[in-house]
Design a protein around this motif. Structure first.
Motif, mmCIF file in Angstrom:
data_model
loop_
_atom_site.group_PDB
_atom_site.id
_atom_site.type_symbol
_atom_site.label_atom_id
_atom_site.label_comp_id
_atom_site.label_asym_id
_atom_site.label_seq_id
_atom_site.Cartn_x
_atom_site.Cartn_y
_atom_site.Cartn_z
ATOM 1 N N ALA A 194 4.392 5.003 -17.389
ATOM 2 C CA ALA A 194 4.270 6.405 -18.070
ATOM 3 C C ALA A 194 2.492 6.327 -17.413
ATOM 4 C CB ALA A 194 4.797 5.974 -19.841
ATOM 5 N N MET A 195 2.367 5.454 -18.122
ATOM 6 C CA MET A 195 0.324 5.651 -18.058
ATOM 7 C C MET A 195 -0.168 5.924 -16.633
ATOM 8 S SD MET A 195 -0.601 2.101 -20.355
ATOM 9 C CE MET A 195 0.216 0.793 -19.413
ATOM 10 N N ILE A 196 0.451 5.559 -15.716
ATOM 11 C CA ILE A 196 -0.261 6.299 -14.840
ATOM 12 C C ILE A 196 0.275 7.202 -14.612
ATOM 13 C CG2 ILE A 196 0.036 5.891 -11.377
ATOM 14 C CD1 ILE A 196 1.036 2.722 -12.066
ATOM 15 N N ARG A 197 1.479 8.022 -14.573
ATOM 16 C CA ARG A 197 2.220 9.576 -14.516
ATOM 17 C C ARG A 197 0.688 10.209 -15.530
ATOM 18 N NH1 ARG A 197 7.493 7.541 -14.716
ATOM 19 N NH2 ARG A 197 7.006 8.152 -16.559
ATOM 20 N N ARG A 198 0.161 9.048 -16.461
ATOM 21 C CA ARG A 198 -0.511 10.428 -17.724
ATOM 22 C C ARG A 198 -1.507 10.636 -17.111
ATOM 23 N NH1 ARG A 198 -4.520 9.200 -21.255
ATOM 24 N NH2 ARG A 198 -4.128 10.797 -23.107
ATOM 25 N N LYS A 199 -2.472 10.163 -16.392
ATOM 26 C CA LYS A 199 -3.488 10.854 -15.769
ATOM 27 C C LYS A 199 -3.543 10.399 -14.469
ATOM 28 C CE LYS A 199 -5.829 6.722 -17.676
ATOM 29 N NZ LYS A 199 -5.740 5.824 -15.690
ATOM 30 N N PRO A 200 -4.613 10.617 -14.043
ATOM 31 C CA PRO A 200 -5.421 9.792 -12.153
ATOM 32 C C PRO A 200 -5.800 9.233 -12.565
ATOM 33 C CG PRO A 200 -6.212 12.189 -13.344
ATOM 34 C CD PRO A 200 -5.505 11.798 -14.121
ATOM 35 N N GLN A 201 -6.590 8.396 -11.803
ATOM 36 C CA GLN A 201 -6.694 6.954 -11.446
ATOM 37 C C GLN A 201 -8.461 7.547 -11.115
ATOM 38 O OE1 GLN A 201 -6.483 3.827 -13.120
ATOM 39 N NE2 GLN A 201 -5.912 4.987 -14.151
ATOM 40 N N THR A 202 -8.951 8.449 -12.119
ATOM 41 C CA THR A 202 -10.153 8.230 -11.828
ATOM 42 C C THR A 202 -11.370 7.916 -11.971
ATOM 43 O OG1 THR A 202 -9.666 10.654 -10.763
ATOM 44 C CG2 THR A 202 -12.176 10.191 -11.014
ATOM 45 N N VAL A 203 -11.832 6.980 -12.003
ATOM 46 C CA VAL A 203 -13.136 5.385 -12.789
ATOM 47 C C VAL A 203 -14.418 5.666 -11.830
ATOM 48 C CG1 VAL A 203 -10.611 4.694 -13.875
ATOM 49 C CG2 VAL A 203 -12.042 3.758 -12.003
ATOM 50 N N SER A 204 -14.869 4.963 -13.255
ATOM 51 C CA SER A 204 -16.179 4.328 -12.524
ATOM 52 C C SER A 204 -16.884 3.338 -12.043
ATOM 53 C CB SER A 204 -17.512 4.623 -14.270
ATOM 54 O OG SER A 204 -16.735 3.498 -14.871
ATOM 55 N N ASP A 205 -17.228 3.418 -11.097
ATOM 56 C CA ASP A 205 -17.944 2.181 -10.760
ATOM 57 C C ASP A 205 -17.565 0.982 -11.266
ATOM 58 O OD1 ASP A 205 -18.079 -0.731 -9.306
ATOM 59 O OD2 ASP A 205 -19.581 0.847 -7.426
ATOM 60 N N ASP A 240 -10.476 -5.246 -9.677
ATOM 61 C CA ASP A 240 -11.997 -4.737 -9.568
ATOM 62 C C ASP A 240 -12.637 -3.965 -8.215
ATOM 63 O OD1 ASP A 240 -12.459 -5.395 -12.784
ATOM 64 O OD2 ASP A 240 -13.233 -7.611 -10.994
ATOM 65 N N ARG A 241 -12.097 -3.982 -7.509
ATOM 66 C CA ARG A 241 -12.234 -3.544 -5.703
ATOM 67 C C ARG A 241 -12.328 -1.903 -5.680
ATOM 68 N NH1 ARG A 241 -12.008 -9.381 -4.489
ATOM 69 N NH2 ARG A 241 -10.192 -8.472 -2.894
ATOM 70 N N MET A 242 -10.743 -2.470 -6.357
ATOM 71 C CA MET A 242 -9.653 -1.364 -6.175
ATOM 72 C C MET A 242 -10.085 0.140 -7.030
ATOM 73 S SD MET A 242 -8.416 -2.001 -3.356
ATOM 74 C CE MET A 242 -6.512 -0.276 -3.372
ATOM 75 N N ASN A 243 -10.507 -0.239 -8.117
ATOM 76 C CA ASN A 243 -11.088 0.494 -8.941
ATOM 77 C C ASN A 243 -10.115 1.122 -10.050
ATOM 78 O OD1 ASN A 243 -13.899 0.241 -8.639
ATOM 79 N ND2 ASN A 243 -13.966 2.310 -7.696
ATOM 80 N N ASN A 244 -8.535 0.332 -9.957
ATOM 81 C CA ASN A 244 -7.459 0.961 -10.675
ATOM 82 C C ASN A 244 -7.150 -0.869 -10.776
ATOM 83 O OD1 ASN A 244 -4.982 0.995 -10.713
ATOM 84 N ND2 ASN A 244 -4.569 3.113 -9.513
ATOM 85 N N TYR A 245 -6.519 -0.427 -11.944
ATOM 86 C CA TYR A 245 -5.520 -1.727 -13.847
ATOM 87 C C TYR A 245 -4.183 -1.323 -13.598
ATOM 88 C CZ TYR A 245 -10.651 -2.800 -13.476
ATOM 89 O OH TYR A 245 -12.080 -3.170 -12.980
ATOM 90 N N LEU A 246 -3.552 0.162 -13.464
ATOM 91 C CA LEU A 246 -2.623 -0.216 -13.654
ATOM 92 C C LEU A 246 -1.591 0.150 -12.450
ATOM 93 C CD1 LEU A 246 -2.833 3.782 -15.860
ATOM 94 C CD2 LEU A 246 -2.316 1.067 -16.942
ATOM 95 N N ARG A 247 -2.128 0.251 -11.152
ATOM 96 C CA ARG A 247 -1.106 0.290 -10.431
ATOM 97 C C ARG A 247 -0.484 -1.521 -9.662
ATOM 98 N NH1 ARG A 247 0.415 4.400 -8.060
ATOM 99 N NH2 ARG A 247 -0.834 6.493 -7.922
ATOM 100 N N PRO A 248 -1.977 -1.887 -9.695
ATOM 101 C CA PRO A 248 -2.009 -3.631 -9.808
ATOM 102 C C PRO A 248 -0.816 -4.740 -10.941
ATOM 103 C CG PRO A 248 -4.131 -3.415 -9.401
ATOM 104 C CD PRO A 248 -3.738 -2.401 -9.966
ATOM 105 N N LEU A 249 -1.450 -3.907 -12.067
ATOM 106 C CA LEU A 249 -0.634 -3.450 -13.256
ATOM 107 C C LEU A 249 1.010 -3.556 -13.504
ATOM 108 C CD1 LEU A 249 -0.274 -5.107 -16.339
ATOM 109 C CD2 LEU A 249 -0.441 -2.776 -16.733
ATOM 110 N N LEU A 250 1.598 -2.739 -12.372
ATOM 111 C CA LEU A 250 3.178 -2.488 -12.253
ATOM 112 C C LEU A 250 3.522 -3.468 -11.258
ATOM 113 C CD1 LEU A 250 4.799 -0.083 -12.484
ATOM 114 C CD2 LEU A 250 4.405 0.817 -10.476
ATOM 115 N N VAL A 251 2.522 -4.045 -9.707
ATOM 116 C CA VAL A 251 2.910 -4.546 -9.193
ATOM 117 C C VAL A 251 3.303 -5.910 -9.828
ATOM 118 C CG1 VAL A 251 2.239 -6.590 -7.547
ATOM 119 C CG2 VAL A 251 2.300 -3.832 -7.624
#
Length: 413
Positions: free
Chosen positions: A193-204, A82-93
């Motif tokens: 594949a989900m990470i490559r498909r789009k940039p992680q520009t997300v709302s807060d 949530d703090r990183m505004n990114n869920y796919l990279r932690p999912l990859l980890v």
């Protein structure tokens, strides 16, 4: 979208949430993450005994600390996302940690090493499903899509344990760790594949949001009531599943096979139930659907206290399937509606199941001590479901203060 403060300058546009990944990609990820849990969790006790010579007491405390680690990870990892505004990279980890865990468990014969691996690697690795659903919420997926994804996870849970048993029975106990590693590799591939498909520009996710179909945000007391209600509902399901074998053999005088048939029928019916609920979610609010689920659960548990034959046992699983599909599917989306952080919402919901499993122990103990015996467990579950329904209904009056729209700086597009 753009909004002005009263009398103030125009504010910057809030970044739009990135689009939801393709349906096939999301379904594949849900199936694989579901298989990861369905492979490891049911087989873990057997692996501890077969590979590390664990005693029954060892199995008990290892499972306890493993689940405790998972509970903590289910709160901390999604909160970090949530703090990183990114869920796919932690999912990859998480997928990578699963692969490392499989290697550690396969490469050691030491119980302490296995326990450290389960806590340090298995706890965070097990957060994958929470992060996937958090990503769906964050990327703007409708509730119907969340329900469909949850149905895919249910498919994995129906197919996973028998498949794991088949693998272990034909190829040996360690073979399930190889299967787990293969699933982890596929999870890495789908997430990449989900990470490559789009940039992680997300709302807060912490910013202001528009009210959902269930009204303004809840107060802290209302939120606590919902969490406790779902712990109660999860506890009734866990208690009923745990006691089913004893109930079938002791009360109905049937072979234990009927318990497996009943639970299998309920699990199979849960999948189409989730798909139907996904369609209904476009017409009815979450609380309305949860009310229907609670009523089905109350009717199921009350009827189970009086059922006397296998036909009634199997027929009642229709009610059980609807009840748990509501708890599993609509419960998740309700938490995502009332908690503004998608990761925390999904993680907190997943933990209601863990806590519910703990609470189910006293329910079984106290219920079976009544004059009704194991029927008393179902009667206690019915009463607890009534309390949960009442708690959820009362949250309609426990709304948090809604800020003045003129004072809101921006809303997500």
């Amino acid at each position: 979208m753009r909004m002005r403060q009263s009398g103030g300058p125009r504010l910057e546009e809030t970044p739009r949430a990135s689009p939801t990944p393709p349906r096939l990609l999301v379904s594949s990820a849900a199936l694989l993450w579901g298989l990861q849990f369905a492979f490891l969790n049911p087989a873990l006790a057997l692996l501890l005994v077969a590979l590390y010579d664990a005693t029954p007491a060892d199995v008990g405390w290892v499972l306890a600390v493993y689940n405790a680690g998972g509970f903590v990870a289910a709160l901390l990892v999604p909160a970090y996302a949530d703090r990183m505004n990114n869920y796919l990279r932690p999912l990859l980890v998480c997928a990578g940690l699963t692969l490392v865990l499989a290697g550690v468990l396969a490469g050691t014969t030491s119980l302490p090493v296995a326990v450290v691996g389960l806590i340090a690697l298995g706890g965070p690795a097990g957060v994958g499903v929470s992060l996937l659903f958090a990503h769906l919420k964050h990327s703007g997926a409708p509730r119907a899509d969340v329900m469909k994804t949850r149905a895919v996870v249910s498919v994995a849970w129906v197919a996973g344990p028998p498949l794991a048993t088949l693998i272990m029975g034909t190829l040996g106990n360690r073979a399930i760790l190889l299967a787990l590693a293969a699933v982890a590799v596929l999870n890495i591939a789908t997430t990449a594949a989900m990470i490559r498909r789009k940039p992680q520009t997300v709302s807060d996710p912490t910013g202001p949001s528009t009210p959902d179909d269930d009204g303004p945000p809840l107060s802290r007391a209302g939120l606590a009531a919902v969490v406790l209600a779902f712990i109660a509902l999860q506890a009734t399901n866990s208690a009923a599943v745990s006691v089913m074998g004893l109930f079938v053999t002791g009360r109905l005088g049937l072979d234990v096979l009927w318990a497996g048939i009943a639970l299998g029928v309920s699990a199979a019916l849960e999948i189409p139930a989730l798909l139907v609920i996904g369609r209904l979610s476009a017409r009815f609010s979450s609380r309305a659907l949860i009310t229907s689920g609670c009523l089905a659960g109350i009717a199921y548990y009350a009827a189970m206290a009086f059922v006397a034959d296998p036909v009634g046992l199997i027929a009642l699983q229709i009610l059980n399937a609807w009840f748990f599909a509501i708890v599993a599917g609509v419960g998740l989306t309700l938490f995502q509606q009332i908690i503004p952080r998608p990761g925390l919402a999904s993680g907190l919901y997943m933990n209601t199941r863990r806590v519910g499993a703990i609470v189910s122990g006293p329910i079984i103990a106290l219920g079976s001590m009544t004059a009704l015996g194991y029927q008393g467990v179902f009667a206690a579950c019915a009463a607890l479901a009534v309390v949960a329904l009442a708690a959820i209904a009362l949250t309609r009056t426990a709304k948090a203060a809604v800020p003045d729209p003129e004072a809101v700086h921006s809303v997500p597009a």
